[in-house]
Write an enzyme that holds these catalytic residues in place. Structure first.
Site, PDB file in Angstrom:
ATOM      1  N   ASP A 123       0.837  -1.200   0.000  1.00 22.43           N
ATOM      2  CA  ASP A 123       0.000   0.000   0.000  1.00 22.43           C
ATOM      3  C   ASP A 123       0.876   1.256   0.000  1.00 22.43           C
ATOM      4  O   ASP A 123       1.674   1.457   0.925  1.00 22.43           O
ATOM      5  CB  ASP A 123      -0.901  -0.021   1.237  1.00 22.43           C
ATOM      6  CG  ASP A 123      -2.045   0.963   1.149  1.00 22.43           C
ATOM      7  OD1 ASP A 123      -2.133   1.693   0.146  1.00 22.43           O
ATOM      8  OD2 ASP A 123      -2.858   1.011   2.078  1.00 22.43           O
ATOM      9  N   ASP A 124       0.728   2.077  -1.020  1.00 20.40           N
ATOM     10  CA  ASP A 124       1.493   3.327  -1.139  1.00 20.40           C
ATOM     11  C   ASP A 124       3.000   3.083  -1.175  1.00 20.40           C
ATOM     12  O   ASP A 124       3.780   3.923  -0.728  1.00 20.40           O
ATOM     13  CB  ASP A 124       1.167   4.282   0.022  1.00 20.40           C
ATOM     14  CG  ASP A 124      -0.221   4.900  -0.112  1.00 20.40           C
ATOM     15  OD1 ASP A 124      -0.992   4.472  -0.982  1.00 20.40           O
ATOM     16  OD2 ASP A 124      -0.532   5.809   0.680  1.00 20.40           O
TER      17      ASP A 124
ATOM     18  N   CYS B  94      -6.134   4.258  -3.938  1.00 19.70           N
ATOM     19  CA  CYS B  94      -6.332   2.887  -3.453  1.00 19.70           C
ATOM     20  C   CYS B  94      -7.502   2.117  -4.051  1.00 19.70           C
ATOM     21  O   CYS B  94      -7.310   1.058  -4.654  1.00 19.70           O
ATOM     22  CB  CYS B  94      -6.489   2.907  -1.939  1.00 19.70           C
ATOM     23  SG  CYS B  94      -5.104   3.650  -1.042  1.00 19.70           S
TER      24      CYS B  94
ATOM     25  N   ARG C 104      -7.479  -1.313  -6.581  1.00 21.16           N
ATOM     26  CA  ARG C 104      -7.836  -2.642  -6.077  1.00 21.16           C
ATOM     27  C   ARG C 104      -8.951  -3.277  -6.918  1.00 21.16           C
ATOM     28  O   ARG C 104      -8.955  -4.492  -7.150  1.00 21.16           O
ATOM     29  CB  ARG C 104      -8.266  -2.533  -4.608  1.00 21.16           C
ATOM     30  CG  ARG C 104      -7.110  -2.240  -3.696  1.00 21.16           C
ATOM     31  CD  ARG C 104      -7.494  -1.527  -2.396  1.00 21.16           C
ATOM     32  NE  ARG C 104      -6.290  -0.897  -1.888  1.00 21.16           N
ATOM     33  CZ  ARG C 104      -5.390  -1.516  -1.127  1.00 21.16           C
ATOM     34  NH1 ARG C 104      -5.608  -2.761  -0.733  1.00 21.16           N
ATOM     35  NH2 ARG C 104      -4.302  -0.902  -0.739  1.00 21.16           N
TER      36      ARG C 104
ATOM     37  N   LYS D 102      -6.174  -5.024   4.054  1.00 18.28           N
ATOM     38  CA  LYS D 102      -6.955  -3.846   3.672  1.00 18.28           C
ATOM     39  C   LYS D 102      -7.818  -4.152   2.448  1.00 18.28           C
ATOM     40  O   LYS D 102      -7.305  -4.292   1.351  1.00 18.28           O
ATOM     41  CB  LYS D 102      -6.001  -2.688   3.380  1.00 18.28           C
ATOM     42  CG  LYS D 102      -6.693  -1.437   2.843  1.00 18.28           C
ATOM     43  CD  LYS D 102      -5.686  -0.374   2.502  1.00 18.28           C
ATOM     44  CE  LYS D 102      -6.329   0.813   1.810  1.00 18.28           C
ATOM     45  NZ  LYS D 102      -5.360   1.862   1.469  1.00 18.28           N
TER      46      LYS D 102
ATOM     47  N   HIS E 117     -10.913  -2.270   1.249  1.00 17.81           N
ATOM     48  CA  HIS E 117     -11.119  -0.943   0.647  1.00 17.81           C
ATOM     49  C   HIS E 117     -11.897  -0.979  -0.667  1.00 17.81           C
ATOM     50  O   HIS E 117     -11.665  -0.179  -1.567  1.00 17.81           O
ATOM     51  CB  HIS E 117      -9.781  -0.225   0.447  1.00 17.81           C
ATOM     52  CG  HIS E 117      -9.920   1.263   0.634  1.00 17.81           C
ATOM     53  ND1 HIS E 117      -8.880   2.153   0.522  1.00 17.81           N
ATOM     54  CD2 HIS E 117     -11.007   2.032   0.928  1.00 17.81           C
ATOM     55  CE1 HIS E 117      -9.293   3.375   0.740  1.00 17.81           C
ATOM     56  NE2 HIS E 117     -10.592   3.326   0.992  1.00 17.81           N
TER      57      HIS E 117
ATOM     58  N   SER F 229      -9.238   1.786   4.638  1.00 21.08           N
ATOM     59  CA  SER F 229      -7.884   2.210   4.986  1.00 21.08           C
ATOM     60  C   SER F 229      -7.762   2.481   6.481  1.00 21.08           C
ATOM     61  O   SER F 229      -8.682   3.017   7.106  1.00 21.08           O
ATOM     62  CB  SER F 229      -7.522   3.472   4.199  1.00 21.08           C
ATOM     63  OG  SER F 229      -6.168   3.798   4.390  1.00 21.08           O
TER      64      SER F 229
ATOM     65  N   HIS G 153       1.281   2.320   4.074  1.00 24.21           N
ATOM     66  CA  HIS G 153       0.401   3.488   4.102  1.00 24.21           C
ATOM     67  C   HIS G 153       0.544   4.213   5.441  1.00 24.21           C
ATOM     68  O   HIS G 153       0.738   3.597   6.490  1.00 24.21           O
ATOM     69  CB  HIS G 153      -1.041   3.022   3.913  1.00 24.21           C
ATOM     70  CG  HIS G 153      -2.022   4.102   3.585  1.00 24.21           C
ATOM     71  ND1 HIS G 153      -2.394   5.081   4.473  1.00 24.21           N
ATOM     72  CD2 HIS G 153      -2.739   4.340   2.463  1.00 24.21           C
ATOM     73  CE1 HIS G 153      -3.290   5.873   3.909  1.00 24.21           C
ATOM     74  NE2 HIS G 153      -3.521   5.445   2.682  1.00 24.21           N
TER      75      HIS G 153
ATOM     76  N   ASP H 184      -0.287  -0.876  -4.850  1.00 23.28           N
ATOM     77  CA  ASP H 184      -1.527  -0.318  -5.392  1.00 23.28           C
ATOM     78  C   ASP H 184      -1.341   1.023  -6.081  1.00 23.28           C
ATOM     79  O   ASP H 184      -2.096   1.377  -6.975  1.00 23.28           O
ATOM     80  CB  ASP H 184      -2.595  -0.219  -4.300  1.00 23.28           C
ATOM     81  CG  ASP H 184      -2.244   0.774  -3.196  1.00 23.28           C
ATOM     82  OD1 ASP H 184      -1.062   1.155  -3.074  1.00 23.28           O
ATOM     83  OD2 ASP H 184      -3.155   1.174  -2.444  1.00 23.28           O
ATOM     84  N   ASN H 185      -0.382   1.803  -5.651  1.00 23.32           N
ATOM     85  CA  ASN H 185      -0.106   3.100  -6.283  1.00 23.32           C
ATOM     86  C   ASN H 185       1.216   3.611  -5.735  1.00 23.32           C
ATOM     87  O   ASN H 185       1.831   2.976  -4.877  1.00 23.32           O
ATOM     88  CB  ASN H 185      -1.233   4.117  -6.035  1.00 23.32           C
ATOM     89  CG  ASN H 185      -1.657   4.250  -4.599  1.00 23.32           C
ATOM     90  OD1 ASN H 185      -2.744   3.849  -4.220  1.00 23.32           O
ATOM     91  ND2 ASN H 185      -0.787   4.815  -3.763  1.00 23.32           N
TER      92      ASN H 185
ATOM     93  N   LYS I 212       1.898   9.421  -5.617  1.00 27.30           N
ATOM     94  CA  LYS I 212       0.480   9.137  -5.437  1.00 27.30           C
ATOM     95  C   LYS I 212      -0.393  10.313  -5.874  1.00 27.30           C
ATOM     96  O   LYS I 212      -0.053  11.480  -5.655  1.00 27.30           O
ATOM     97  CB  LYS I 212       0.215   8.812  -3.961  1.00 27.30           C
ATOM     98  CG  LYS I 212      -1.222   8.414  -3.639  1.00 27.30           C
ATOM     99  CD  LYS I 212      -1.362   7.989  -2.185  1.00 27.30           C
ATOM    100  CE  LYS I 212      -2.800   7.591  -1.866  1.00 27.30           C
ATOM    101  NZ  LYS I 212      -2.943   7.112  -0.462  1.00 27.30           N
TER     102      LYS I 212
END
Length: 503
Positions: free
Chosen positions: A32-33, A72, A76, A126, A128, A153, A232, A284-285, A305
């Site tokens: 994540d991130d 996010c 996903r 997560k 989301h 999140s 994240h 994810d990003n 991001k």
């Protein structure tokens, strides 16, 4: 010799997946991130990730792998369905605790593709992709047999009074106020509220170990999806990782994720199924650069991001399958969209009867072959039919039709990344050669370059053909928020939201 190597590899693959009677297992790791430059195997000098580095050294590392959105929830949705988020309606932005919408139930997830073949399916971490009324959009309604995790999140709740690092170091910064504290759910039941960050990763690791062990004991193929909270904001880590990295809290958070990867590998080895398991890892990003050193690193890529520059959507990615995937590096174009059709091909599953945007990348994995992916499309966090694509990559070239900064990418020296860098149309589009200029610093001029003029015409044709095929689904996020949908383990208590506590 290469032809013989290809034949031998394909024979081994067929032997394992077809003749043994044991369909392959799949583990999908989704950070994540996490930025393109955050892992040691992607060039970071101080990140401590021995298990991810092992996957990279003994597996296939991608240099040109993309998610589909710089935030996010839409990213996903695309990962699990093989379809751009615009088709499923997971836009603009992300889901919140009280969101009315979610990933539509008529979308087909990877889990739903594999279940008809007898796969056991589990998700942890997560989600989301929506919670909804009575858990309408939870993983257990989307093809997963089991779920342990936070349904959105972990910054979507008051966090400043929670402990993120031992012995009692509070979470850095402030998270969302005025909503319920962060719940930990098992299947569709809240087990703990607020979640205990110091014990969360151990709970995930134990859940995964039990799932792998039970599946192996039953000789049942399995699919485990692990969308991690790490890295994240706000970062957290339990006793085994806190203070153990050289990169501070962000590094400790990343190390804790890596420790879980190590535990998964140990479980696969102990149950004897490692050689029949494909592990895929990506993010994810891009990194949330507004958090500075607490927000990750995009390496040599531009911005992060929230943006459609490379730093927002080009991700680290690794494929690992002992005996099947030969160690190496691939520069082929690939995407999270391609995971569903690839796993379906390897398992012998039927593809959903819908418009897919992913392509099978089995040949890249097995033979280090060429990608079937011609182009990659870049949508902003708020896609619309009126604007269409913000950018498009064709081969090694990327064209920006619009550029815009983002709050998530504040604080960098590059002002193009900042939120005050407003929407700019480009006609002709800004054109970059990503092989010679991955940082998107030096736009190419088509003046006096017939080859680039022809290229732009080709890019425009690909763009028009794609956009003609795109049917925007009804926005799930614009359905709005109902505070009554926020998860509360003591639903009749008062005063809300502070009274929602258990476990």
């Amino acid at each position: 010799s290469w032809a013989l190597w290809d034949l031998a590899t394909k024979y081994l693959y067929l032997l394992v997946t077809s003749c043994s009677g044991s369909p392959p297992n799949f583990i999908l790791l989704f950070a994540d991130d996490l930025g393109f430059g955050d892992l040691g195997c992607y060039g970071h000098p101080t990140s401590l990730t021995p298990n991810l580095d092992r996957l990279a050294a003994d597996g296939l590392r991608f240099t040109d792998f993309y998610c589909t959105s710089p935030v996010c929830s839409p990213s996903r949705a695309s990962l699990l369905t093989g379809r751009y988020q615009t088709r499923s309606g997971v836009y603009p932005g992300v889901f919140y605790p009280g969101s009315r919408g979610g990933l539509p139930l008529n979308e087909t997830t990877i889990a739903e593709v594999l279940k008809p073949l007898g796969y056991a399916t589990a998700a942890m971490g997560k989600w989301h992709l929506g919670l909804g009324l009575n858990g309408t959009f939870l993983p257990t309604r989307q093809g997963f047999d089991y779920y342990l995790g936070v349904p959105y999140s972990h910054d979507m709740g008051p966090c400043q009074n929670l402990t993120c690092f031992p012995p009692d170091i509070k979470c850095f910064g402030h998270c969302d106020l005025g909503v319920v504290t962060i719940p930990l759910m098992y299947n569709e039941v809240i087990k703990q509220q607020p979640v205990d960050f110091l014990d969360l990763e151990r709970a995930y690791s134990d859940f995964a170990t039990d799932f792998i062990t039970q599946s192996a004991r039953k000789k049942q193929p399995f699919f485990l999806y692990y969308p991690s909270h790490h890295t994240h904001y706000p970062q957290f880590a339990g006793p085994a990782a806190a203070g153990q990295s050289r990169r501070g809290p962000f590094g400790d958070s990343l190390l804790e994720f890596d420790n879980t990867v190590g535990n998964l590998l140990s479980s696969l080895e102990q149950t004897g199924v490692l050689n029949n398991t494909l592990i895929l890892f990506t993010s994810d990003n891009g990194p949330e650069l507004m958090r500075m050193s607490r927000g990750g690193n995009a390496g040599l890529l531009k911005c992060g991001k929230g943006t459609t520059y490379e730093g927002g959507m080009r991700e680290p990615a690794i494929a690992y399958w002992p005996g099947i995937i030969t160690p190496g590096v691939t520069h082929e174009l690939a995407s999270t969209l391609d995971i569903l059709p690839t796993l379906a091909k390897l398992a012998g599953a039927k593809l959903p009867n819908v418009q897919l945007d992913g392509v099978d990348m089995t040949d890249i994995l097995i033979n280090h072959g060429q990608s079937k992916r011609e182009a990659m499309m870049f949508y902003p966090t708020d896609p619309s039919e009126s604007y269409g694509l913000f950018a498009l990559r064709l081969g090694k070239y990327k064209a920006h039709f619009y550029t815009r900064g983002a709050g998530h990418s504040e604080t960098t020296p590059d002002h193009d990344c900042h939120i005050i860098s407003l929407l700019k149309p480009h006609n002709p589009p800004l054109l970059f050669d990503l092989e010679s200029d991955p940082s998107e610093n030096y736009p190419l001029s088509p003046l006096g370059r017939p080859d680039l003029q022809a290229l732009l015409l080709r890019i425009q044709a690909v763009k028009e053909q794609f956009e003609a095929s795109m049917e925007f689904g009804e926005s799930q996020i614009e359905k709005g928020i109902d505070p009554n949908l926020e998860p509360c383990c003591t639903p009749q208590c008062t005063p809300k939201p502070s009274c929602c506590q258990c476990g």
